[in-house]
Write a protein that holds these residues in place. Structure first.
Motif, PDB file in Angstrom:
ATOM      1  N   ILE A  25      24.098 -48.923  -3.813  1.00  0.00           N
ATOM      2  CA  ILE A  25      23.383 -47.813  -3.211  1.00  0.00           C
ATOM      3  C   ILE A  25      24.443 -46.402  -3.629  1.00  0.00           C
ATOM      4  N   TYR A  26      25.806 -46.815  -3.844  1.00  0.00           N
ATOM      5  CA  TYR A  26      26.549 -45.046  -4.174  1.00  0.00           C
ATOM      6  C   TYR A  26      26.312 -45.453  -5.997  1.00  0.00           C
ATOM      7  N   GLY A  27      26.244 -46.167  -6.397  1.00  0.00           N
ATOM      8  CA  GLY A  27      25.466 -46.605  -8.344  1.00  0.00           C
ATOM      9  C   GLY A  27      25.141 -45.877  -8.191  1.00  0.00           C
ATOM     10  N   LEU A  28      23.477 -45.754  -7.127  1.00  0.00           N
ATOM     11  CA  LEU A  28      22.245 -44.406  -7.063  1.00  0.00           C
ATOM     12  C   LEU A  28      22.168 -43.634  -7.013  1.00  0.00           C
ATOM     13  N   ILE A  70      23.447 -37.846  -8.972  1.00  0.00           N
ATOM     14  CA  ILE A  70      24.891 -36.191  -8.803  1.00  0.00           C
ATOM     15  C   ILE A  70      25.684 -37.129  -9.485  1.00  0.00           C
ATOM     16  N   ALA A  71      26.359 -36.111  -9.340  1.00  0.00           N
ATOM     17  CA  ALA A  71      28.497 -36.168  -9.763  1.00  0.00           C
ATOM     18  C   ALA A  71      28.745 -36.696  -8.792  1.00  0.00           C
ATOM     19  N   LYS A  72      29.949 -37.142  -9.015  1.00  0.00           N
ATOM     20  CA  LYS A  72      31.134 -38.342  -7.780  1.00  0.00           C
ATOM     21  C   LYS A  72      31.037 -37.212  -7.071  1.00  0.00           C
ATOM     22  N   GLU A  73      31.914 -36.141  -7.455  1.00  0.00           N
ATOM     23  CA  GLU A  73      32.042 -34.797  -6.807  1.00  0.00           C
ATOM     24  C   GLU A  73      31.567 -33.643  -5.832  1.00  0.00           C
ATOM     25  N   ASP A  74      29.964 -34.452  -5.781  1.00  0.00           N
ATOM     26  CA  ASP A  74      29.731 -33.778  -5.090  1.00  0.00           C
ATOM     27  C   ASP A  74      28.719 -35.137  -3.919  1.00  0.00           C
ATOM     28  N   ILE A  75      29.338 -35.966  -3.526  1.00  0.00           N
ATOM     29  CA  ILE A  75      29.393 -37.046  -3.144  1.00  0.00           C
ATOM     30  C   ILE A  75      30.714 -37.533  -2.150  1.00  0.00           C
ATOM     31  N   HIS A  76      30.392 -36.781  -0.501  1.00  0.00           N
ATOM     32  CA  HIS A  76      31.215 -37.651   0.053  1.00  0.00           C
ATOM     33  C   HIS A  76      31.090 -38.948   1.085  1.00  0.00           C
ATOM     34  N   VAL A  77      31.113 -39.939   0.522  1.00  0.00           N
ATOM     35  CA  VAL A  77      30.911 -41.321   1.429  1.00  0.00           C
ATOM     36  C   VAL A  77      31.260 -40.948   2.508  1.00  0.00           C
ATOM     37  N   TYR A  78      30.332 -40.939   3.642  1.00  0.00           N
ATOM     38  CA  TYR A  78      31.137 -40.740   5.649  1.00  0.00           C
ATOM     39  C   TYR A  78      31.707 -41.794   6.077  1.00  0.00           C
ATOM     40  N   SER A  79      30.295 -43.315   5.250  1.00  0.00           N
ATOM     41  CA  SER A  79      30.538 -44.648   6.136  1.00  0.00           C
ATOM     42  C   SER A  79      30.523 -44.987   5.599  1.00  0.00           C
ATOM     43  N   VAL A  80      30.413 -46.120   5.548  1.00  0.00           N
ATOM     44  CA  VAL A  80      29.613 -47.660   4.262  1.00  0.00           C
ATOM     45  C   VAL A  80      28.390 -47.646   4.812  1.00  0.00           C
ATOM     46  N   GLU A  84      26.280 -44.009   5.002  1.00  0.00           N
ATOM     47  CA  GLU A  84      26.055 -42.564   5.438  1.00  0.00           C
ATOM     48  C   GLU A  84      26.872 -42.074   4.371  1.00  0.00           C
ATOM     49  N   ALA A  85      26.404 -41.043   4.045  1.00  0.00           N
ATOM     50  CA  ALA A  85      26.905 -40.292   3.180  1.00  0.00           C
ATOM     51  C   ALA A  85      26.079 -38.884   2.639  1.00  0.00           C
ATOM     52  N   PHE A  86      26.962 -38.007   2.669  1.00  0.00           N
ATOM     53  CA  PHE A  86      26.583 -36.378   2.050  1.00  0.00           C
ATOM     54  C   PHE A  86      26.200 -36.585   0.644  1.00  0.00           C
ATOM     55  N   LEU A  87      25.311 -35.691   0.465  1.00  0.00           N
ATOM     56  CA  LEU A  87      25.251 -35.146  -1.044  1.00  0.00           C
ATOM     57  C   LEU A  87      25.202 -33.490  -0.939  1.00  0.00           C
ATOM     58  N   ASP A  88      26.058 -32.646  -1.748  1.00  0.00           N
ATOM     59  CA  ASP A  88      25.575 -31.253  -2.574  1.00  0.00           C
ATOM     60  C   ASP A  88      24.956 -31.144  -3.373  1.00  0.00           C
ATOM     61  N   ILE A  89      23.264 -31.493  -3.093  1.00  0.00           N
ATOM     62  CA  ILE A  89      22.577 -30.636  -4.007  1.00  0.00           C
ATOM     63  C   ILE A  89      22.287 -29.445  -4.832  1.00  0.00           C
ATOM     64  N   THR A  90      22.778 -28.714  -4.292  1.00  0.00           N
ATOM     65  CA  THR A  90      22.588 -27.054  -4.462  1.00  0.00           C
ATOM     66  C   THR A  90      22.491 -26.594  -5.664  1.00  0.00           C
ATOM     67  N   ASP A  91      23.506 -27.462  -6.861  1.00  0.00           N
ATOM     68  CA  ASP A  91      23.084 -27.244  -8.419  1.00  0.00           C
ATOM     69  C   ASP A  91      22.232 -28.118  -8.650  1.00  0.00           C
ATOM     70  N   TYR A  92      21.880 -28.928  -8.707  1.00  0.00           N
ATOM     71  CA  TYR A  92      20.696 -29.867  -8.822  1.00  0.00           C
ATOM     72  C   TYR A  92      19.497 -29.703  -8.482  1.00  0.00           C
ATOM     73  N   ILE A 103      32.371 -30.309   1.085  1.00  0.00           N
ATOM     74  CA  ILE A 103      32.523 -31.129   0.077  1.00  0.00           C
ATOM     75  C   ILE A 103      33.907 -30.837  -0.520  1.00  0.00           C
ATOM     76  N   THR A 104      33.928 -29.704  -1.332  1.00  0.00           N
ATOM     77  CA  THR A 104      34.359 -29.380  -1.944  1.00  0.00           C
ATOM     78  C   THR A 104      36.067 -29.184  -1.752  1.00  0.00           C
ATOM     79  N   HIS A 105      36.119 -28.582  -0.183  1.00  0.00           N
ATOM     80  CA  HIS A 105      37.129 -28.994   0.592  1.00  0.00           C
ATOM     81  C   HIS A 105      37.922 -30.329   1.173  1.00  0.00           C
ATOM     82  N   ILE A 106      36.370 -31.016   1.370  1.00  0.00           N
ATOM     83  CA  ILE A 106      37.318 -32.371   1.489  1.00  0.00           C
ATOM     84  C   ILE A 106      37.875 -32.951   0.398  1.00  0.00           C
ATOM     85  N   LYS A 107      37.127 -33.336  -0.206  1.00  0.00           N
ATOM     86  CA  LYS A 107      37.318 -33.964  -2.040  1.00  0.00           C
ATOM     87  C   LYS A 107      39.506 -33.712  -2.092  1.00  0.00           C
TER      88      LYS A 107
END
Length: 425
Positions: free
Chosen positions: A93-96, A101-111, A113-121, A248-252
């Motif tokens: 699913i992460y591959g999908l 979305i670029a990996k820099e804009d993805i935060h995997v929260y759990s196995v 669940e994930a957050f995606l920053d879709i602003t620039d897309y 997400i940038t802060h988290i990264k």
């Protein structure tokens, strides 16, 4: 000159009864209609269900219930946990996600669940947030068969709240929130524990000071909140208004001030004092191997011993500094045993042990204890590296200590588990 700051748009995706849905897909069953429970029957009817399918939830069966709590008149399929398989699905699913979305804009929260920053897309795909969310969800369903729900928000908190409180109850499994709509639709929602990061304990403390809704918190005086919750009150107040400054940038970019390594075991039965000591030795051995494999050393350790609830005593806990930072079983074990002997009730049945190594740092240089031979420490280091190499090549149970073969030992079984559950390998 006035600069306009682009408002962020986040997507929070969660999969419906993920483990149960994977097992349904593997069996050719519909994840939304099949009656399936993920639980290990070898642990008896008192074991906690790792997951229950969507249809069982619809019949009133609660997630994380015990097997005996499922009504006897409901026919259901039992699936033994296969944690490695679930991780494989999560990786697919992460591959999908990466298709969109670029990996820099993805935060995997759990196995699941994930957050995606879709602003620039959104401009790239010429799509609204809802359309992009649907496209990603449909792609995941098409490739894996796993149904999902998604929340859209102008910050991480609102995306998560839209998912938990709205999307999961929406026919389309999709919902969105901004600060204004959050205050209109959820300010008076009860109970408070439905909201992200508010547990039953915090809810009870808020109720004690007369706060029952997010609106109550937003309109209350801040002083009592800071008095009751300390620094956590700032987060609580922000969330009451629908605000969340972290991105997400802060988290990264976050770097913790200190690191730790821990292990916790819920024991399969009541253990005696001597058996508990055996488990502690196994845990020290396992954590020391992990430290050595990563080139790390620990500067302290903490231990918590939990007893059977039938017995009554509160957990025993203590933390001790190590004379020098170390990763050697020979160096750390005596300190762990002294700690155990000092705090543990010798007559109380033990049900859980938690061990943590603190002040973890890089092994940039070697430290030696005054009364320990450098030659022995070097020997320990080479031995640990050899053990790690053998286990990595031939499997975790390819090389064991004699104590791991004792009846009360758990290492052999735990080496075949992930997160305390069967890996399915």
């Amino acid at each position: 000159m006035i600069f306009l700051v682009k408002k962020r748009v986040y997507l929070c995706i969660d999969f419906k009864s993920f483990y149960a849905s994977v097992e349904c897909v593997e069996r050719g069953l519909d994840p939304l209609s099949a009656l399936l429970v993920v639980a290990d029957p070898e642990r008896g009817r008192g074991t906690i269900c790792l997951a229950v399918s969507c249809a069982l939830k619809g019949l009133g069966v609660k997630n994380r219930c015990r097997v005996f709590q499922i009504p006897s008149h409901i026919p259901y399929v039992t699936a033994v946990p296969r944690m490695k398989r679930y991780i494989d699905y999560s990786a697919e699913i992460y591959g999908l996600y990466l298709k969109y979305i670029a990996k820099e804009d993805i935060h995997v929260y759990s196995v699941d669940e994930a957050f995606l920053d879709i602003t620039d897309y959104l401009s790239l795909y010429q799509a609204s947030p809802e359309d992009l969310a649907r496209q990603i969800m449909q792609d995941i369903l098409r490739h894996t068969g796993i149904p999902s729900a998604a929340g859209i928000g102008t910050n991480l908190y609102l995306a998560k709240t839209a998912l938990d409180l709205l999307a999961k109850h929406s026919p389309e499994n999709l919902a969105s929130l901004d600060e204004e709509s959050y205050q209109k639709s959820l300010w008076r929602h009860r109970p408070l524990s439905d909201f992200w990061r508010i547990g039953k304990g915090m809810e009870a403390r808020l109720n004690q000071i007369g706060l029952f809704t997010m609106e109550d918190i937003a309109k209350s005086q801040e002083a009592p909140l800071y008095h009751a919750f300390g620094r956590d009150a700032e987060l609580l107040i922000d969330h009451a208004f629908g605000r969340e400054p972290v991105t997400i940038t802060h988290i990264k970019n976050y770097l913790p001030k200190s690191r730790s390594l821990s292990s916790s075991q819920m024991l399969p039965r009541n253990y005696t004092y001597e058996e508990g000591m055996l488990i502690l030795k196994e845990m020290v051995d396992s954590l020391c191997l992990e430290l050595a494999a990563q080139g790390l050393c620990a500067g302290s350790l903490s231990l918590t011993v939990d007893y059977s609830w039938h017995w009554g005593p509160k957990p025993s806990t203590a933390a001790v500094p190590l004379p020098v930072s170390a990763n050697s079983y020979r160096c750390i074990l005596p300190h762990a045993l002294r700690c155990y002997e000092r705090i543990t009730d010798k007559n109380a049945p033990i049900r859980k042990l938690s061990l943590s190594f603190g002040s973890v740092s890089r092994e940039t240089f070697r430290q030696y204890e005054l009364f320990t031979s450098p030659r022995e420490q070097d020997r320990d280091r080479r031995l640990q590296q050899a053990v790690w190499d053998i286990r990595r090549r031939f499997g975790p149970n390819a090389l064991l200590r004699g104590m791991d073969l004792m009846e009360a030992a758990t290492t052999r079984e735990r080496n075949l588990q992930i997160g305390g559950h069967k890996s399915g390998q």
